[in-house]
Structure formats: C-alpha cells, structure tokens
Design a protein around this motif. Structure first.
Motif, PDB file in Angstrom:
ATOM      1  N   SER A 146       0.854  -1.314   0.021  1.00 16.81           N
ATOM      2  CA  SER A 146      -0.024   0.085   0.206  1.00 16.81           C
ATOM      3  C   SER A 146       0.717   1.342  -0.011  1.00 16.81           C
ATOM      4  N   ILE A 147       2.145   1.131  -0.217  1.00  8.21           N
ATOM      5  CA  ILE A 147       2.899   2.167  -0.124  1.00  8.21           C
ATOM      6  C   ILE A 147       3.379   2.791  -1.351  1.00  8.21           C
ATOM      7  N   SER A 148       3.569   4.053  -1.623  1.00  9.23           N
ATOM      8  CA  SER A 148       4.022   4.689  -2.774  1.00  9.23           C
ATOM      9  C   SER A 148       5.067   5.466  -2.524  1.00  9.23           C
ATOM     10  N   LEU A 149       4.913   6.367  -1.951  1.00  9.62           N
ATOM     11  CA  LEU A 149       6.160   7.445  -1.385  1.00  9.62           C
ATOM     12  C   LEU A 149       6.140   7.492   0.079  1.00  9.62           C
ATOM     13  N   VAL A 150       7.046   7.797   0.665  1.00 11.65           N
ATOM     14  CA  VAL A 150       7.180   7.893   2.071  1.00 11.65           C
ATOM     15  C   VAL A 150       8.101   8.984   2.548  1.00 11.65           C
ATOM     16  N   ASP A 151       7.661   9.727   3.766  1.00  9.95           N
ATOM     17  CA  ASP A 151       8.610  10.959   4.303  1.00  9.95           C
ATOM     18  C   ASP A 151       8.340  10.694   5.896  1.00  9.95           C
ATOM     19  N   MET A 152       8.648  11.758   6.592  1.00  8.81           N
ATOM     20  CA  MET A 152       8.547  11.885   7.859  1.00  8.81           C
ATOM     21  C   MET A 152       7.637  13.325   8.318  1.00  8.81           C
ATOM     22  N   GLU A 153       7.292  14.310   7.277  1.00 12.59           N
ATOM     23  CA  GLU A 153       6.722  15.313   7.580  1.00 12.59           C
ATOM     24  C   GLU A 153       5.427  15.740   6.931  1.00 12.59           C
ATOM     25  N   GLY A 154       4.991  15.146   5.955  1.00 15.79           N
ATOM     26  CA  GLY A 154       3.923  15.421   5.114  1.00 15.79           C
ATOM     27  C   GLY A 154       2.413  15.558   5.811  1.00 15.79           C
ATOM     28  N   SER A 155       2.179  14.623   6.601  1.00 20.70           N
ATOM     29  CA  SER A 155       0.738  14.832   7.062  1.00 20.70           C
ATOM     30  C   SER A 155       0.791  15.810   8.199  1.00 20.70           C
ATOM     31  N   ALA A 156       1.838  16.125   9.079  1.00 15.71           N
ATOM     32  CA  ALA A 156       2.032  17.220  10.087  1.00 15.71           C
ATOM     33  C   ALA A 156       1.999  18.395   9.329  1.00 15.71           C
ATOM     34  N   PHE A 157       2.719  18.648   8.274  1.00 11.68           N
ATOM     35  CA  PHE A 157       2.415  19.964   7.374  1.00 11.68           C
ATOM     36  C   PHE A 157       1.351  20.310   6.811  1.00 11.68           C
ATOM     37  N   PHE A 158       0.703  19.369   6.271  1.00 11.33           N
ATOM     38  CA  PHE A 158      -0.662  19.480   6.001  1.00 11.33           C
ATOM     39  C   PHE A 158      -1.776  19.850   7.068  1.00 11.33           C
ATOM     40  N   GLU A 159      -1.600  18.934   7.937  1.00  7.97           N
ATOM     41  CA  GLU A 159      -2.617  19.099   9.172  1.00  7.97           C
ATOM     42  C   GLU A 159      -2.333  20.434   9.688  1.00  7.97           C
ATOM     43  N   ALA A 160      -1.342  20.928  10.180  1.00  6.05           N
ATOM     44  CA  ALA A 160      -1.046  22.031  10.764  1.00  6.05           C
ATOM     45  C   ALA A 160      -1.274  23.367   9.781  1.00  6.05           C
ATOM     46  N   ALA A 161      -0.673  23.043   8.343  1.00 10.71           N
ATOM     47  CA  ALA A 161      -1.030  24.264   7.670  1.00 10.71           C
ATOM     48  C   ALA A 161      -2.530  24.767   7.181  1.00 10.71           C
ATOM     49  N   SER A 162      -3.419  23.541   7.412  1.00  7.94           N
ATOM     50  CA  SER A 162      -4.800  23.783   6.992  1.00  7.94           C
ATOM     51  C   SER A 162      -5.316  24.398   8.159  1.00  7.94           C
ATOM     52  N   LEU A 163      -4.993  24.377   9.388  1.00 16.27           N
ATOM     53  CA  LEU A 163      -5.277  25.525  10.470  1.00 16.27           C
ATOM     54  C   LEU A 163      -5.420  26.811  10.227  1.00 16.27           C
ATOM     55  N   TYR A 164      -4.359  27.143   9.435  1.00 16.90           N
ATOM     56  CA  TYR A 164      -4.089  28.663   9.218  1.00 16.90           C
ATOM     57  C   TYR A 164      -4.455  29.121   8.166  1.00 16.90           C
ATOM     58  N   PHE A 165      -4.081  28.459   6.823  1.00 23.34           N
ATOM     59  CA  PHE A 165      -4.254  28.909   5.458  1.00 23.34           C
ATOM     60  C   PHE A 165      -5.436  28.143   4.706  1.00 23.34           C
ATOM     61  N   PRO A 166      -5.935  28.583   3.730  1.00 21.05           N
ATOM     62  CA  PRO A 166      -7.136  27.942   2.976  1.00 21.05           C
ATOM     63  C   PRO A 166      -6.402  26.585   2.315  1.00 21.05           C
ATOM     64  N   LEU A 167      -7.300  25.625   2.402  1.00 19.26           N
ATOM     65  CA  LEU A 167      -6.952  24.436   2.052  1.00 19.26           C
ATOM     66  C   LEU A 167      -6.456  24.446   0.561  1.00 19.26           C
ATOM     67  N   GLU A 168      -7.153  25.043  -0.363  1.00 17.44           N
ATOM     68  CA  GLU A 168      -6.750  25.295  -1.479  1.00 17.44           C
ATOM     69  C   GLU A 168      -5.311  25.927  -1.989  1.00 17.44           C
ATOM     70  N   ASN A 169      -5.069  26.567  -1.149  1.00 15.19           N
ATOM     71  CA  ASN A 169      -3.576  27.158  -1.396  1.00 15.19           C
ATOM     72  C   ASN A 169      -2.386  26.407  -0.809  1.00 15.19           C
ATOM     73  N   ILE A 170      -2.571  24.977  -0.529  1.00 18.11           N
ATOM     74  CA  ILE A 170      -1.664  24.290   0.146  1.00 18.11           C
ATOM     75  C   ILE A 170      -1.253  23.119  -0.908  1.00 18.11           C
ATOM     76  N   ALA A 171      -0.086  22.783  -0.939  1.00 14.44           N
ATOM     77  CA  ALA A 171       0.427  21.931  -1.949  1.00 14.44           C
ATOM     78  C   ALA A 171       1.640  21.168  -1.326  1.00 14.44           C
ATOM     79  N   ILE A 172       1.837  19.804  -1.892  1.00 11.56           N
ATOM     80  CA  ILE A 172       3.093  19.063  -1.403  1.00 11.56           C
ATOM     81  C   ILE A 172       3.437  18.666  -2.685  1.00 11.56           C
ATOM     82  N   GLY A 173       4.758  18.367  -2.697  1.00 10.05           N
ATOM     83  CA  GLY A 173       5.466  17.877  -3.823  1.00 10.05           C
ATOM     84  C   GLY A 173       6.827  17.081  -3.328  1.00 10.05           C
ATOM     85  N   LYS A 174       6.952  16.141  -3.798  1.00 10.08           N
ATOM     86  CA  LYS A 174       8.210  15.192  -3.412  1.00 10.08           C
ATOM     87  C   LYS A 174       9.086  14.691  -4.587  1.00 10.08           C
ATOM     88  N   VAL A 175      10.325  14.471  -4.497  1.00 11.69           N
ATOM     89  CA  VAL A 175      11.522  13.995  -5.349  1.00 11.69           C
ATOM     90  C   VAL A 175      11.735  12.844  -4.781  1.00 11.69           C
TER      91      VAL A 175
END
Length: 288
Positions: A146-175
């Motif tokens: 069930s795994i595609s990409l893995v990291d150690m911050e993505g979920s925390a970034f999105f959860e925290a950012a969505s408290l302060y910034f509009p959802l549609e302004n938030i994006a995540i990209g990975k290399v």
C-alpha cells in the motif's frame, strides 16, 4: 505571497540561492528566510518540528494576509512505486499518516508542467524494506503493497497548514531520493535532486493564486449549505473541516455544482461513527 517549508537545509539551499532570500530576525525557534514577499522556512526532520514551524510562521501574519499566501512543502521521499527513477518529481494528492491512520487531501496542481502525482505515507521513523544496522523501521511485504512514497513530515505539514491557510492554497511535492534501501542521502545528492526540478516549480510557485479571495462562498453558498445540513448536528470541528473541503471544491470548480450527499439518509445516522463515515464519504467527493 508564496511560502515554502523544507525539513532540512540541503533541500532548501537551492531555493534560498535561487531567490537570494536572507534570514529574518524574529523571536521564534525556526530559521525563516525572506526575499521581498517570498518566504522559506527550514523546520528540521519529523512531524512535531514541522507542525511547530508552520504554526510559528503563520503567527507572523494576519488572517487576511494568510488568505493570499501560497503554501508548499517540498522535499525528498523514499519510493516503492514500480518503474520509477531517482529524481522523479510527484505532486501529492493524498497523504496517509501511518501511525494515526488519518488521510489528508492536498491541492492537486492541475496546471503544473509536472503532471505526475501519487500518494504519500508519513511515518514517525525512517523506513526500509530490508533489515539494517541504521535502525530504520522495516516494513513487511504486505505493508509495502500500500506504499507509494514515504516521508516523515507530510501529514504534519498539511494538518498544521490547514489550520491557518485556505485548503486550496496548500500543496505538497516530493522528489524520489531512494528506494527504501536503508541508507541516508548525502547532502550534495539532496541538493542536486532539488536543483534539477527547481526551475519549473519556481515559476509556478511565484505565480499569483489562480482564484479570487472574495467572500462569495462565505456570504452565499456556505449559509445555504449550512441550512441544508443543520440536521446533522455536526461538532464545530467537523463543521470547520467540512467547510474547508466545500470551499476547496467551490474555488477549484467554480462552474460546477457542489456535490451533495443523499440528504434523505440523514435520519438513518444513529451513531457518531455513522456520522463520521457520512462526512468522510462526502469529503471524498469534494477532493476528486
């Protein structure tokens, strides 16, 4: 105003050099760089530092300023996607937090020159698919399915950012930096991987938001929807999260009707679990 969040300096360094951003003086803990209206924050690895850094950054601005701010998290990630290569870039359209089981749905950059997208799973520890002496968390073959990409911050970034910034302004990209071989990337390698995708991303990052920040949703559409779903008796938290998803759809698809669930089934909702499932299924329709 665009803002970037990186876990480590080697990820951020190419962007700092590109923008010629300089450290700002502030009373907080985290390193924040600025050039004109552009901001770059280095958080340190892990979910807790990322969440704290997003909060600290957000409190430097007022609510109206944050509405106009494009907020991205970029960085490297391990891959278990077949037939991928080191250096390939993916936008993230879904994040799964491995420990909590929660799912998050970042903005999908449909207009980007880089069209690849996938799912990111955030772990509390570095991940490997083989045993090693570096104390990586080793996943079983079943877990890897069930795994595609893995990291150690993505979920925390999105959860925290969505408290302060509009959802549609938030994006995540990975290399892609590795294939879960239980090795750490050298700083020079990380910098090169980020540099190779910097130019097209930079142009998209500095572009103005593709939607208006007017309050038509607040003054017309949300009050009408709120009346329709009043019988659901949502908690304030549930209502707040649902409202963000509805606004996301409204701004993303301005010429489409906002999808509604079958409101006639509301009397069949007997428990809190039924209500959560009802709302989650609705939100899934809004993040297509």
């Amino acid at each position: 105003m665009p803002a970037l969040f990186f876990a480590i300096l080697s990820e951020a360094k190419p962007w700092i050099q590109k923008t010629n951003a300089k450290p700002i003086s502030h009373s907080g803990k985290f390193r924040i760089y600025q050039k004109d209206s552009m901001y770059i924050t280095i958080t340190g690895p892990g979910k807790i530092p990322m969440a704290l850094a997003v909060s600290e950054f957000a409190h430097l601005f007022g609510k109206e300023e944050r509405k106009k701010m494009k907020v991205w998290n970029l960085g490297i990630a391990g891959s278990h996607i077949p037939n991928t290569k080191i250096g390939e870039y993916f936008w993230i359209h879904k994040i799964k937090d491995y420990n909590t089981g929660k799912d998050y749905y970042p903005e999908r950059i449909l207009s980007s020159k880089i069209q690849k997208e996938t799912i990111l799973t955030t772990f509390d520890n570095p991940i490997a698919k083989i045993k090693n002496e570096n104390r990586f968390q080793v996943l079983t073959e079943q877990e890897l399915q069930s795994i595609s990409l893995v990291d150690m911050e993505g979920s925390a970034f999105f959860e925290a950012a969505s408290l302060y910034f509009p959802l549609e302004n938030i994006a995540i990209g990975k290399v892609i930096s590795d294939f879960l071989e239980a090795t750490f990337c050298q700083q020079e390698t990380v910098q090169t991987l980020i540099e190779n995708v910097l130019d097209p991303l930079y142009q998209e990052w500095i572009e103005p938001l593709p939607w208006s920040t007017d309050d038509l949703f607040e003054t017309k559409f949300w009050p009408e929807l709120e009346t329709k779903i009043s019988n659901l008796r949502l908690t304030e938290t549930m209502k707040h999260d649902l409202k963000k998803s509805l606004r996301f759809f409204y701004l993303r698809y301005p010429n489409s009707n906002i999808p509604l669930p079958n409101l006639e089934t509301i009397p069949n909702i007997k428990s809190k679990q039924d209500l959560k499932l009802y709302i989650q299924n609705w939100k899934n329709q809004l993040h297509v």
